[in-house]
Structure formats: structure tokens, C-alpha cells
Enzyme design. Structure first.
Site, PDB file in Angstrom:
ATOM      1  N   GLU A  12      -4.703   2.332  -4.390  1.00 23.42           N
ATOM      2  CA  GLU A  12      -3.242   2.350  -4.294  1.00 23.42           C
ATOM      3  C   GLU A  12      -2.725   1.060  -3.659  1.00 23.42           C
ATOM      4  OE1 GLU A  12      -5.397   4.014  -2.438  1.00 23.42           O
ATOM      5  OE2 GLU A  12      -4.579   4.662  -0.505  1.00 23.42           O
ATOM      6  N   HIS A  58      -4.501  14.110  -9.433  1.00 20.93           N
ATOM      7  CA  HIS A  58      -4.647  12.684  -9.751  1.00 20.93           C
ATOM      8  C   HIS A  58      -3.740  12.217 -10.885  1.00 20.93           C
ATOM      9  CE1 HIS A  58      -7.868  11.486  -7.020  1.00 20.93           C
ATOM     10  NE2 HIS A  58      -8.256  12.749  -7.104  1.00 20.93           N
ATOM     11  N   ASN A 109      -2.309  12.813  -3.699  1.00 24.97           N
ATOM     12  CA  ASN A 109      -3.265  13.213  -4.733  1.00 24.97           C
ATOM     13  C   ASN A 109      -3.844  14.595  -4.460  1.00 24.97           C
ATOM     14  OD1 ASN A 109      -3.255  11.171  -6.624  1.00 24.97           O
ATOM     15  ND2 ASN A 109      -4.764   9.932  -5.555  1.00 24.97           N
ATOM     16  N   ASP A 141      -1.530   9.020 -10.527  1.00 25.14           N
ATOM     17  CA  ASP A 141      -1.546   7.877 -11.448  1.00 25.14           C
ATOM     18  C   ASP A 141      -0.130   7.510 -11.860  1.00 25.14           C
ATOM     19  OD1 ASP A 141      -4.252   7.825 -11.295  1.00 25.14           O
ATOM     20  OD2 ASP A 141      -4.638   8.636 -13.307  1.00 25.14           O
ATOM     21  N   ASP A 165       0.845  -1.196   0.000  1.00 26.80           N
ATOM     22  CA  ASP A 165       0.000   0.000   0.000  1.00 26.80           C
ATOM     23  C   ASP A 165       0.882   1.249   0.000  1.00 26.80           C
ATOM     24  OD1 ASP A 165      -3.101   0.661   0.679  1.00 26.80           O
ATOM     25  OD2 ASP A 165      -1.772   2.136   1.619  1.00 26.80           O
TER      26      ASP A 165
END
Ligand SMILES: [Mg+2]
Length: 303
Positions: free
Chosen positions: A216, A185, A180, A189, A172
Site C-alpha cells: 500500500e 482484498h 483488508n 485492491d 502510505d
């Protein structure tokens, strides 16, 4: 067409086997079987892309063979074309009812056999492409959760049979939401893609699988890897991500992106997947987060 496809030709008469093989050998790799028993064995072992199956054979007819193939998970999806001297519509209907994709009558026209085989191989190829696409996470281009679920089924069953351990790791990204929120975002990504690429490097042996589980979160399945070895891999991955030094201005853990990892190892005892398997891995991930993140903890180890 990229990978070479394989066609299994089944006929009790050698002359027919040779003739068929000669007709299609430019389009595929050909394997041969001279009776039903051999056909079923070859199909199970070699997973051909297509089977050309003679109907009239002593001992086991093509009708019996196709029924056996359709009852076995390993072979039921392989398309079968019947080759038969029986040319009444009733015979053809029976063949198609049993699940054959096509029915070719003898004596055959070489160019028609060749074209039909080519068409069926083309559909198999397209089906495989679509299936592969459905198993890939479009953002990171590694396996998706569906692929992971299937691999877990397979590896769990295999480990039950062979009595070897199976390790599961959950990865994680630390403070990903804060990342973010701060950087947007699109940047987030990009982080997921970079981490996926790093994880991929640790897929070293057949059966190893890394997948995006969601958001994530990533999972890694390591068949036949003991807990201590799996924990070593988890720490190598953690260090590999830290070494990328991807700036994370919103993380209280480090100036760059870090990950937390949790895992567990089981020796499966029965065919159905133990729900504790994922739960244990998830609990150790939670423990790694609680302990300050940027660390790996394994169930029963290093605590
Ligand atoms: Mg025959």
C-alpha cells in the site's frame, strides 16, 4: 501502429538519401544525415527508431559510426541497417558483427528495402510495448517500482548536472491491513486503484513520476521542486484522498480512508544516489504515522 516512428537515413550521396527517404516516407518520419558526425549527433538528439547507414563514406565510414553509436548509452539500442555496395559475404559478416540488425546491398530493390524497414520498425514497436508493460504495475496501472528505480537514476543524474533540487515523497495508506481484514482484498485492491488515480492527477510536469512502490506504498518523484512546494503538494494529495470519503470502518483515524506522507528534498552532489535520500523520506513517513497519521511531514520542514 500508434506513434509515428522515426528513421535516420545516413548517406554521403544526396541522390541516395533522397531515394531512400522517398521509399520509406509513407511508413515513418525520415531525418537525414550526410556524414558520420552528423549521423551521431542526430541519433543522440532525436533518438530515431531505426538507422539506415551507408558503409562507404569519406572521413568516417559506417563501420566507425556504428561503433560510436554502440558505445554511447543514448544510442546503443537503436537498430542499424547497413546499406552498402560492398556485397561480399565477408563485408556483410563484418557489418553484422559490429551489431547491425540487417545488411542491404546496393543497388537495392525498392520493394525489399521498404519491406525490411517495415519489419524492423514493427519489431521496435513490439519491443517498446513489452518494455512498457514490464514497467507498469498491473493492479493500479501506474508505474511500478522498476520504472521508479530507473527514473530515480535518470533524475538524480540530471539534477547533479543541473544543480537543481530533487524531491521524493512516500505515500502510505493508513491502517490498510485492518481495512483488508475487515472488507477483504478485492475491496482493498479497489482502494489502491482509487488512490493511484488520485495521485496521478498530481503528475503535472515532465519528469514528475508516481509509482506503486509495493503493497500500500506509493512514491512520487518531483524533479526541480523545492521542499516547501513539495510539502504543499503532499498536503494537497492528502486532502484529495480524504475528500474521496471512501468508508474505512476499521480506522481509528477517520471514518474514511486516509494516507500518511513523508518526503525529503536534496540537491544531488554526485552521480551515485545517496542512500539517505530514501531513508530520510521513509523516516518522515514514519514520523507522520507516529504523530497520528493522516498528515504530511517533510524532512527539515513542518516539524
Ligand atoms: Mg557512400
Amino acid at each position: 501502429m500508434n506513434a509515428v516512428q522515426t528513421v535516420l537515413v545516413v548517406d554521403d550521396e544526396k541522390q541516395n538519401r533522397m531515394l531512400l527517404a522517398e521509399l520509406i516516407k509513407d511508413d515513418c518520419r525520415v531525418i537525414l544525415a550526410k556524414n558520420g558526425q552528423q549521423a551521431i549527433e542526430r541519433a543522440r538528439e532525436q533518438h530515431p527508431d531505426l538507422i539506415l547507414l551507408d558503409v562507404m563514406m569519406p572521413e568516417m565510414t559506417g563501420y566507425v559510426v556504428i561503433q560510436a553509436l554502440k558505445q554511447d548509452d543514448e544510442t546503443r539500442r537503436i537498430p542499424v541497417i547497413f546499406i552498402s555496395a560492398l556485397d561480399s559475404p565477408a563485408d556483410e559478416e563484418r557489418g553484422l558483427d559490429l551489431g547491425a540488425v540487417d545488411y542491404i546491398t546496393k543497388p537495392f530493390h525498392p520493394s525489399i528495402v521498404r519491406k525490411r524497414v517495415r519489419n524492423h520498425l514493427q519489431s521496435v514497436h513490439q519491443r517498446n510495448l513489452l518494455e512498457n508493460l514490464a514497467m507498469i504495475d498491473s493492479l493500479t496501472e501506474i508505474a511500478n517500482r522498476r520504472r521508479y528505480d530507473e527514473a530515480l537514476e535518470t533524475e538524480w543524474r540530471r539534477a547533479t548536472r543541473t544543480g537543481v533540487p530533487l524531491s521524493l515523497m512516500i505515500v502510505d495508506v493508513d491502517h490498510f491491513k485492518a481495512y483488508n481484514d475487515r472488507l477483504g482484498h478485492a475491496q482493498g485492491d479497489d482502494i489502491l486503484r482509487r488512490i493511484a488515480r488520485t495521485l496521478r492527477v498530481f503528475v503535472r510536469r515532465p519528469g514528475d513520476l508516481v509509482a506503486r512502490y509495493g503493497g500500500e506504498e506509493f512514491v512520487m518523484l518531483l524533479p526541480n521542486v523545492e521542499a516547501d512546494a513539495a510539502l504543499d503538494i503532499a498536503n494537497e494529495i492528502r486532502i484529495a484522498v480524504e475528500t474521496l470519503q471512501l468508508p474505512h470502518p476499521a480506522s481509528p483515524v477517520a471514518p474514511w480512508v486516509t494516507i500518511s506522507l513523508g518526503g525529503t528534498t536534496m540537491v544531488p552532489q554526485e552521480g551515485t544516489i545517496d542512500p539517505d535520500f530514501f531513508k530520510q523520506a521513509d523516516n518522515t513517513l514514519y514520523a507522520a504515522k507516529e504523530a497520528g497519521r493522516n498528515r504530511a511531514i517533510w524532512h527539515g520542514e513542518g516539524r
